[in-house]
Scaffold this motif. Structure first.
Motif, PDB file in Angstrom:
ATOM      1  N   TRP A 127      -4.031  -1.475  -3.518  1.00 42.27           N
ATOM      2  CA  TRP A 127      -3.802  -2.718  -2.900  1.00 42.27           C
ATOM      3  C   TRP A 127      -2.339  -1.987  -2.491  1.00 42.27           C
ATOM      4  O   TRP A 127      -1.035  -1.185  -3.716  1.00 42.27           O
ATOM      5  CB  TRP A 127      -3.310  -3.949  -4.038  1.00 42.27           C
ATOM      6  CG  TRP A 127      -4.667  -4.494  -4.335  1.00 42.27           C
ATOM      7  CD1 TRP A 127      -5.360  -4.373  -5.344  1.00 42.27           C
ATOM      8  CD2 TRP A 127      -5.190  -5.955  -3.414  1.00 42.27           C
ATOM      9  NE1 TRP A 127      -6.219  -5.006  -5.388  1.00 42.27           N
ATOM     10  CE2 TRP A 127      -6.140  -5.829  -4.560  1.00 42.27           C
ATOM     11  CE3 TRP A 127      -4.593  -6.210  -2.714  1.00 42.27           C
ATOM     12  CZ2 TRP A 127      -6.680  -7.435  -3.825  1.00 42.27           C
ATOM     13  CZ3 TRP A 127      -5.290  -7.806  -1.733  1.00 42.27           C
ATOM     14  CH2 TRP A 127      -6.423  -7.516  -2.876  1.00 42.27           C
ATOM     15  N   VAL A 128      -2.000  -2.007  -1.186  1.00 45.29           N
ATOM     16  CA  VAL A 128      -0.672  -1.845  -0.819  1.00 45.29           C
ATOM     17  C   VAL A 128       0.293  -2.288  -0.749  1.00 45.29           C
ATOM     18  O   VAL A 128      -0.039  -3.907   0.278  1.00 45.29           O
ATOM     19  CB  VAL A 128      -1.178  -0.805   0.371  1.00 45.29           C
ATOM     20  CG1 VAL A 128      -1.573   0.706   0.014  1.00 45.29           C
ATOM     21  CG2 VAL A 128      -1.140  -1.674   1.484  1.00 45.29           C
ATOM     22  N   ASP A 161       3.087  -6.647   8.169  1.00 44.80           N
ATOM     23  CA  ASP A 161       2.260  -5.599   8.316  1.00 44.80           C
ATOM     24  C   ASP A 161       1.930  -4.809   9.707  1.00 44.80           C
ATOM     25  O   ASP A 161       1.401  -4.997  10.052  1.00 44.80           O
ATOM     26  CB  ASP A 161       0.876  -6.152   7.977  1.00 44.80           C
ATOM     27  CG  ASP A 161      -0.660  -4.871   7.540  1.00 44.80           C
ATOM     28  OD1 ASP A 161      -0.131  -3.620   7.768  1.00 44.80           O
ATOM     29  OD2 ASP A 161      -1.729  -5.233   6.997  1.00 44.80           O
ATOM     30  N   ASP A 164      -1.838   0.967   9.834  1.00 47.97           N
ATOM     31  CA  ASP A 164      -1.853   3.299   9.204  1.00 47.97           C
ATOM     32  C   ASP A 164      -0.193   3.109   9.243  1.00 47.97           C
ATOM     33  O   ASP A 164      -0.259   3.411   8.000  1.00 47.97           O
ATOM     34  CB  ASP A 164      -1.724   3.474  10.378  1.00 47.97           C
ATOM     35  CG  ASP A 164      -3.497   3.447  10.519  1.00 47.97           C
ATOM     36  OD1 ASP A 164      -3.821   2.715   9.168  1.00 47.97           O
ATOM     37  OD2 ASP A 164      -3.639   3.722  11.639  1.00 47.97           O
ATOM     38  N   THR A 166       2.284   0.769   7.543  1.00 49.71           N
ATOM     39  CA  THR A 166       2.764  -0.215   6.375  1.00 49.71           C
ATOM     40  C   THR A 166       1.674   0.531   5.220  1.00 49.71           C
ATOM     41  O   THR A 166       2.227   0.772   4.128  1.00 49.71           O
ATOM     42  CB  THR A 166       2.021  -1.712   6.788  1.00 49.71           C
ATOM     43  OG1 THR A 166       2.852  -1.719   8.065  1.00 49.71           O
ATOM     44  CG2 THR A 166       2.635  -1.620   5.126  1.00 49.71           C
ATOM     45  N   THR A 167       0.982   1.423   5.558  1.00 47.63           N
ATOM     46  CA  THR A 167       0.169   1.720   4.359  1.00 47.63           C
ATOM     47  C   THR A 167       0.432   3.106   4.160  1.00 47.63           C
ATOM     48  O   THR A 167       0.352   3.795   2.963  1.00 47.63           O
ATOM     49  CB  THR A 167      -1.113   2.001   4.907  1.00 47.63           C
ATOM     50  OG1 THR A 167      -1.722   0.557   5.627  1.00 47.63           O
ATOM     51  CG2 THR A 167      -2.313   2.610   3.740  1.00 47.63           C
ATOM     52  N   GLU A 168       0.854   3.878   5.064  1.00 42.89           N
ATOM     53  CA  GLU A 168       1.469   6.049   5.113  1.00 42.89           C
ATOM     54  C   GLU A 168       2.707   5.121   4.248  1.00 42.89           C
ATOM     55  O   GLU A 168       3.293   6.173   3.201  1.00 42.89           O
ATOM     56  CB  GLU A 168       1.907   6.398   6.343  1.00 42.89           C
ATOM     57  CG  GLU A 168       0.204   7.254   6.921  1.00 42.89           C
ATOM     58  CD  GLU A 168       0.975   7.577   8.522  1.00 42.89           C
ATOM     59  OE1 GLU A 168       1.759   7.494   8.950  1.00 42.89           O
ATOM     60  OE2 GLU A 168      -0.242   8.283   8.902  1.00 42.89           O
ATOM     61  N   VAL A 176       1.942   1.560  -4.414  1.00 41.01           N
ATOM     62  CA  VAL A 176      -0.173   1.187  -4.307  1.00 41.01           C
ATOM     63  C   VAL A 176       0.785   0.743  -5.875  1.00 41.01           C
ATOM     64  O   VAL A 176       0.692   1.122  -6.432  1.00 41.01           O
ATOM     65  CB  VAL A 176      -0.511   2.738  -4.329  1.00 41.01           C
ATOM     66  CG1 VAL A 176      -1.964   2.345  -3.918  1.00 41.01           C
ATOM     67  CG2 VAL A 176      -0.157   3.495  -2.884  1.00 41.01           C
ATOM     68  N   ARG A 209      -2.047  -5.609   0.204  1.00 41.19           N
ATOM     69  CA  ARG A 209      -3.124  -5.616   1.194  1.00 41.19           C
ATOM     70  C   ARG A 209      -4.459  -4.689   0.635  1.00 41.19           C
ATOM     71  O   ARG A 209      -3.562  -3.493   0.228  1.00 41.19           O
ATOM     72  CB  ARG A 209      -2.824  -5.320   2.835  1.00 41.19           C
ATOM     73  CG  ARG A 209      -4.605  -4.725   3.446  1.00 41.19           C
ATOM     74  CD  ARG A 209      -4.238  -5.112   5.175  1.00 41.19           C
ATOM     75  NE  ARG A 209      -2.779  -3.758   5.627  1.00 41.19           N
ATOM     76  CZ  ARG A 209      -3.023  -2.389   5.278  1.00 41.19           C
ATOM     77  NH1 ARG A 209      -3.711  -1.845   4.932  1.00 41.19           N
ATOM     78  NH2 ARG A 209      -1.401  -2.330   5.839  1.00 41.19           N
ATOM     79  N   TYR A 211      -6.422  -2.196  -0.143  1.00 38.96           N
ATOM     80  CA  TYR A 211      -6.859  -0.363   0.751  1.00 38.96           C
ATOM     81  C   TYR A 211      -8.100  -0.026  -0.131  1.00 38.96           C
ATOM     82  O   TYR A 211      -8.017   0.527  -0.954  1.00 38.96           O
ATOM     83  CB  TYR A 211      -5.022   0.246   0.622  1.00 38.96           C
ATOM     84  CG  TYR A 211      -5.276   1.454   0.872  1.00 38.96           C
ATOM     85  CD1 TYR A 211      -5.924   2.386   1.801  1.00 38.96           C
ATOM     86  CD2 TYR A 211      -5.249   2.696   0.031  1.00 38.96           C
ATOM     87  CE1 TYR A 211      -5.625   3.974   2.653  1.00 38.96           C
ATOM     88  CE2 TYR A 211      -5.403   3.807  -0.584  1.00 38.96           C
ATOM     89  CZ  TYR A 211      -5.674   4.498   0.900  1.00 38.96           C
ATOM     90  OH  TYR A 211      -5.849   5.917   1.173  1.00 38.96           O
ATOM     91  N   GLU A 213      -9.855   4.608  -0.420  1.00 34.59           N
ATOM     92  CA  GLU A 213      -8.979   5.978   0.516  1.00 34.59           C
ATOM     93  C   GLU A 213     -10.287   6.811   1.326  1.00 34.59           C
ATOM     94  O   GLU A 213     -11.276   6.047   0.902  1.00 34.59           O
ATOM     95  CB  GLU A 213      -9.103   6.377  -1.021  1.00 34.59           C
ATOM     96  CG  GLU A 213      -8.454   6.252  -2.546  1.00 34.59           C
ATOM     97  CD  GLU A 213      -8.190   6.980  -3.371  1.00 34.59           C
ATOM     98  OE1 GLU A 213      -9.060   8.008  -3.161  1.00 34.59           O
ATOM     99  OE2 GLU A 213      -7.064   6.672  -4.076  1.00 34.59           O
TER     100      GLU A 213
END
Length: 276
Positions: A127-128, A161, A164, A166-168, A176, A209, A211, A213
């Motif tokens: 989860w990120v 959100d 990508d 937000t994820t990065e 994470v 959210r 995630y 890999e």
């Protein structure tokens, strides 16, 4: 020896049978039945190759009788020989298709079909962090949560959100987590790929959210019911959605809590001197 009329009728029957097979093979109640069908198709493929060769032979042998529509014999011969050549090319392609079909037939013969499907494990996911709000910034999502439900609270927080990006950012900063809501008093509600986390003692709200890999194929788990939830009564719908039930546990003029231990959240806000 069959007449031309008989051969034409047989071809029409074969065509009709293939159309029927195409319709019937859209779904097989018993997968094991497919093996026999492949075998029949393999046999039919060999016959089709033979038919194409024989029709090509007839075009060559009967070329002396060939004319075009204007009565030109030379043009008729050219077309007859061209048809024979194309038919032989088609027969060659059918030969190659037969080889592939034969390999498929062998592979299908090694399958043992079971009545129940195998249980596939979902690919591991983490989860990120999307957004973390505390203090005054948490007031609005907490109010939405209490008055409208967790679905609307998630919708509100999802505006932070950016995909990508937000994820990065979460990966770069180490935001994470293996599970959402790892704090002692965290309350968690899952809504699709989002997790809403509230800590009523500290007074914060966050959105995470799911995630997976890159390079790991995610297997979608079977949905056995509505959104799951921990440590609280289950709220299945948004109270603001069309056709939603009227909420009867809240006074019309005042929010006195939410499904996240309402008394404790209210106590935290009162302790901070914030109006409800």
């Amino acid at each position: 020896m069959p007449t031309f009329f008989d051969s034409t009728a047989d071809a029409a029957e074969a065509s009709e049978a293939l159309r029927g097979l195409a319709h019937a093979s859209r779904a097989f109640d018993q997968p094991a039945q497919m093996y026999g069908v492949i075998g029949d198709l393999s046999s039919g493929m060999r016959s089709l190759r033979q038919v194409l060769d024989q029709i090509a032979d007839v075009h060559e042998r009967k070329a002396a009788h060939a004319f075009n529509d204007d009565g030109n014999h030379d043009a008729g011969v050219r077309d007859a020989l061209a048809a024979a050549e194309e038919l032989r090319q088609a027969a060659s392609l059918v030969d190659r298709a037969y080889d592939r079909l034969a390999e498929g037939f062998i592979a299908a013969g090694r399958i043992a079909w079971h009545p129940d499907p195998a249980v596939e494990e979902a690919a591991p996911s983490r989860w990120v962090n999307v957004v973390f709000l505390q203090g005054d910034e948490a007031d609005r999502p907490l109010r939405i949560l209490g008055e409208l439900g967790h679905v609307d609270a998630v919708d509100y927080l999802a505006q932070w959100d950016c995909g990508d990006e937000t994820t990065e950012a979460a990966l770069e900063n180490g935001y994470v987590y293996d599970e959402p809501g790892e704090g002692t008093n965290d309350q968690v509600a899952i809504s699709g790929d989002y997790a809403l986390v509230v800590n009523p003692h500290i007074g914060y709200v966050s959105l995470l959210r799911r995630y997976t890999e890159p390079g790991i194929e995610a297997q979608e788990a079977d949905q056995t019911g509505p959104s799951s939830m921990r440590d609280g009564p289950e709220l299945l719908v948004s109270y603001s959605s069309p056709g939603a039930p009227k909420r009867t546990d809240l006074p019309a003029s005042k929010w006195d809590g939410s499904w996240f231990e309402p008394a404790k959240i209210a106590a935290v806000k009162r302790a901070r001197g914030l109006g409800l």
